[in-house]
Design a protein around this motif. Structure first.
Motif, mmCIF file in Angstrom:
data_model
loop_
_atom_site.group_PDB
_atom_site.id
_atom_site.type_symbol
_atom_site.label_atom_id
_atom_site.label_comp_id
_atom_site.label_asym_id
_atom_site.label_seq_id
_atom_site.Cartn_x
_atom_site.Cartn_y
_atom_site.Cartn_z
ATOM 1 N N LYS A 1 0.131 7.749 5.022
ATOM 2 C CA LYS A 1 0.828 8.359 6.165
ATOM 3 C C LYS A 1 1.910 7.449 6.716
ATOM 4 N N ASP A 2 1.677 6.139 6.710
ATOM 5 C CA ASP A 2 2.687 5.207 7.219
ATOM 6 C C ASP A 2 3.963 5.274 6.378
ATOM 7 N N LEU A 3 3.800 5.440 5.062
ATOM 8 C CA LEU A 3 4.968 5.599 4.198
ATOM 9 C C LEU A 3 5.754 6.844 4.612
ATOM 10 N N ARG A 4 5.045 7.930 4.826
ATOM 11 C CA ARG A 4 5.721 9.176 5.218
ATOM 12 C C ARG A 4 6.533 8.965 6.500
ATOM 13 N N ASN A 5 5.944 8.300 7.460
ATOM 14 C CA ASN A 5 6.641 8.063 8.734
ATOM 15 C C ASN A 5 7.884 7.188 8.529
ATOM 16 N N LYS A 6 7.741 6.155 7.689
ATOM 17 C CA LYS A 6 8.867 5.267 7.410
ATOM 18 C C LYS A 6 10.008 6.027 6.715
ATOM 19 N N MET A 7 9.621 6.900 5.775
ATOM 20 C CA MET A 7 10.639 7.631 5.021
ATOM 21 C C MET A 7 11.370 8.627 5.921
ATOM 22 N N VAL A 8 10.647 9.296 6.798
ATOM 23 C CA VAL A 8 11.293 10.222 7.733
ATOM 24 C C VAL A 8 12.229 9.460 8.664
ATOM 25 N N SER A 9 11.799 8.302 9.124
ATOM 26 C CA SER A 9 12.653 7.476 9.989
ATOM 27 C C SER A 9 13.940 7.089 9.271
ATOM 28 N N ASN B 1 3.590 6.175 -3.100
ATOM 29 C CA ASN B 1 2.345 6.949 -2.958
ATOM 30 C C ASN B 1 2.347 7.686 -1.625
ATOM 31 N N TYR B 2 2.530 8.995 -1.672
ATOM 32 C CA TYR B 2 2.642 9.782 -0.447
ATOM 33 C C TYR B 2 1.307 10.170 0.172
ATOM 34 N N ASN B 3 0.231 9.608 -0.355
ATOM 35 C CA ASN B 3 -1.055 9.739 0.346
ATOM 36 C C ASN B 3 -1.103 8.826 1.567
ATOM 37 N N ASN C 1 0.817 -1.218 0.000
ATOM 38 C CA ASN C 1 0.000 0.000 0.000
ATOM 39 C C ASN C 1 0.853 1.271 0.000
ATOM 40 N N PHE C 2 2.167 1.128 0.106
ATOM 41 C CA PHE C 2 3.068 2.278 0.012
ATOM 42 C C PHE C 2 3.213 2.765 -1.431
ATOM 43 N N TYR C 3 2.730 1.968 -2.388
ATOM 44 C CA TYR C 3 3.038 2.234 -3.793
ATOM 45 C C TYR C 3 1.813 2.647 -4.598
ATOM 46 N N SER C 4 2.089 3.410 -5.663
ATOM 47 C CA SER C 4 1.050 3.749 -6.643
ATOM 48 C C SER C 4 0.780 2.518 -7.500
ATOM 49 N N LYS C 5 -0.479 2.388 -7.955
ATOM 50 C CA LYS C 5 -0.843 1.219 -8.766
ATOM 51 C C LYS C 5 -1.745 1.651 -9.919
ATOM 52 N N ASP C 6 -1.755 0.833 -10.953
ATOM 53 C CA ASP C 6 -2.656 1.106 -12.072
ATOM 54 C C ASP C 6 -4.043 0.549 -11.763
ATOM 55 N N SER C 7 -4.941 0.649 -12.722
ATOM 56 C CA SER C 7 -6.323 0.233 -12.499
ATOM 57 C C SER C 7 -6.455 -1.261 -12.211
ATOM 58 N N PRO D 1 5.419 15.230 -2.772
ATOM 59 C CA PRO D 1 4.655 16.371 -2.255
ATOM 60 C C PRO D 1 5.506 17.277 -1.356
ATOM 61 N N THR D 2 5.392 18.574 -1.583
ATOM 62 C CA THR D 2 6.166 19.534 -0.795
ATOM 63 C C THR D 2 5.857 19.424 0.687
#
Length: 462
Positions: A187-195, A183-185, A159-165, A218-219
């Protein structure tokens, strides 16, 4: 019942209480707003004030392509005048859908590991220590937009990734088929990346990041990440992008891509000095003086995909090398530029730089020394704005002054293949200057006539 006087007293007391409460609420709100304004941004680390940045391609730098082998070059780079070393990504590279025999640096398989191709974690830690001992700083190239197909996250956190249809992973760009988009929508991905970003600062004491395709992330993610990194230690952040909003809370410096392209176009006869004057006016209007811009005539992408500086700039390499240092911004040197590397380094395979003695190395050293010691050329608000001067031949000549405190730099560039004479009038010219090339002193009044060879230039300073 209360008397009218008692009622009046009570009413007044209630009004007084309301006023006091309102005052405190309003006052606290304003304090919060002021504090937010003061702490919403960041301060540039002081060591960046006069820095020149150097991009290190570990794989191609030496026959061994290791941290240990590169470490032997540190004293030379220190003498050259380098202050910030930017290392291209050092994490393990994906094997699934790999390009070439060794793959792309930018296909990250594990954010928290060191690529064994370059050495061990201990080797990297030793390298960072040596860099710091020499009074230099190190930033890591960070790939936040995508990972390799075989990054463990693809299995553990799809679920961290963008996917096609159809629910399949997709690359961020069709040609980047060796990586898949994050996929930066999530939140868990964001936390992992900051860590992960924190990890390299905490474990290895690095000094910041160069963030690959930062504009594709995303900025608001970068805005969330920067203050968390600064809590560990003040860092330096470079974005591979030109977006203005990246400067507001997250990044110290962005790429001056348009300036780079303009340099190429002028060298190829497609643009003139007049276009550079127009660009400079727009640049200084668009970007505040304290918003660092990285200037360059080459980098890993340009060298490999668009050609070496000798292919793009031809006989004008020395001219634009000099202009790149004195122009507003922080100049970049890419691995091998100082050795006049004339080959496009392969991106996905081993292709060692051919090191040789070069007159450009001495030019880089002299320009670095000037940059380090003359405050007019320092970065951001530490240095001086560019004041473009009127000249008789504006299509061929680009001339300007930069001033800061007691330092002044006066530059004249003939950006044409014709010998020409520059007639310049300005009160800013008054004074005694040193000629950058000859080392001799020269006195100027408010009027100057200078003869320039094709693609010739003068740099005068005091």
């Amino acid at each position: 019942m209360f008397s009218s006087s008692k009622t009046s007293i009570i009413r007044n007391i209630i009004l007084l209480i309301i006023c006091i409460v309102s005052f405190f609420i309003f006052n606290n709100y304003n304090k919060s707003a002021v504090n937010s304004k003061e702490t919403g941004g960041f301060k540039h680390v002081e060591w960046s004030n006069n820095a020149v940045i150097y991009e290190v391609n570990i794989r191609q730098y030496t026959p061994e392509g290791t941290f240990k082998a590169f470490e032997q070059h540190l004293p030379r780079l220190k003498k050259l005048g380098i202050k910030i070393l930017w290392l291209m990504p050092i994490q393990p590279i994906g094997e699934v859908n790999r390009k070439g025999s060794l793959g792309s640096y930018y296909s990250v398989k594990d954010y928290l590991a060191v690529n064994p191709e370059f050495g061990t974690p201990e080797d990297f830690k030793h390298l960072v220590t040596k860099i710091h001992e020499l009074g230099m700083y190190v930033i890591l190239d960070w790939v936040a937009n995508h990972t390799s197909w075989d990054n463990p996250w693809a299995a553990s956190n799809p679920n961290f990734y963008s996917k096609d249809s159809a629910g399949n992973f997709i690359p961020p760009v069709a040609d980047w088929h060796d990586v898949i988009d994050l996929n930066y929508n999530n939140k868990d991905l964001r936390n992992k990346m900051v860590s992960a970003l924190k990890f390299w600062i905490q474990r290895y004491n690095i000094d910041g990041y160069r963030c690959d395709v930062a504009g594709m992330v995303p900025t608001d993610f970068w805005n969330e990440a920067r203050p968390q990194l600064d809590k560990i230690k003040p860092v330096f952040m470079l974005a591979e992008a030109e977006q203005l909003d990246l400067h507001q809370k997250a990044f110290d410096m962005t790429y001056a891509w348009d300036l780079h392209r303009l340099f190429n176009a002028i060298a190829q006869g497609k643009k003139t000095a007049a276009d550079l004057v127009a660009y400079t006016d727009k640049e200084q209007t668009t970007f505040k003086n304290d918003e660092y811009r990285m200037t360059f005539i080459s980098n890993h992408d340009e060298n490999t995909w668009n050609g070496t500086e000798f292919e793009r700039l031809g006989k004008t390499v020395e001219t634009f090398t000099a202009l790149n240092y004195v122009y507003r911004g922080m100049p970049l040197i890419y691995s091998g530029q100082e050795a006049e590397n004339t080959k496009r380094l392969r991106f996905f395979d081993k292709d060692t730089i051919l090191w040789k003695t070069s007159k450009l190395a001495e030019l880089h050293k002299k320009l670095c020394t000037l940059k380090l010691n003359n405050q007019a050329l320092w970065n951001g608000s530490f240095g001086g704005e560019m004041i473009v001067l009127p000249v008789n031949n504006s299509k061929n000549i680009f001339t300007f002054v930069r001033m800061k405190d007691k330092n002044k730099v006066f530059c004249v560039f003939n950006l044409s293949n014709k010998q020409t004479t520059a007639n310049i009038e300005s009160d800013l010219l008054d004074g005694t200057f040193t000629n950058f090339v000859t080392g001799k002193e020269q006195v100027f009044t408010n009027s100057s006539v200078l003869k320039l060879k094709p693609w010739g230039y003068y740099i005068f300073y005091n």
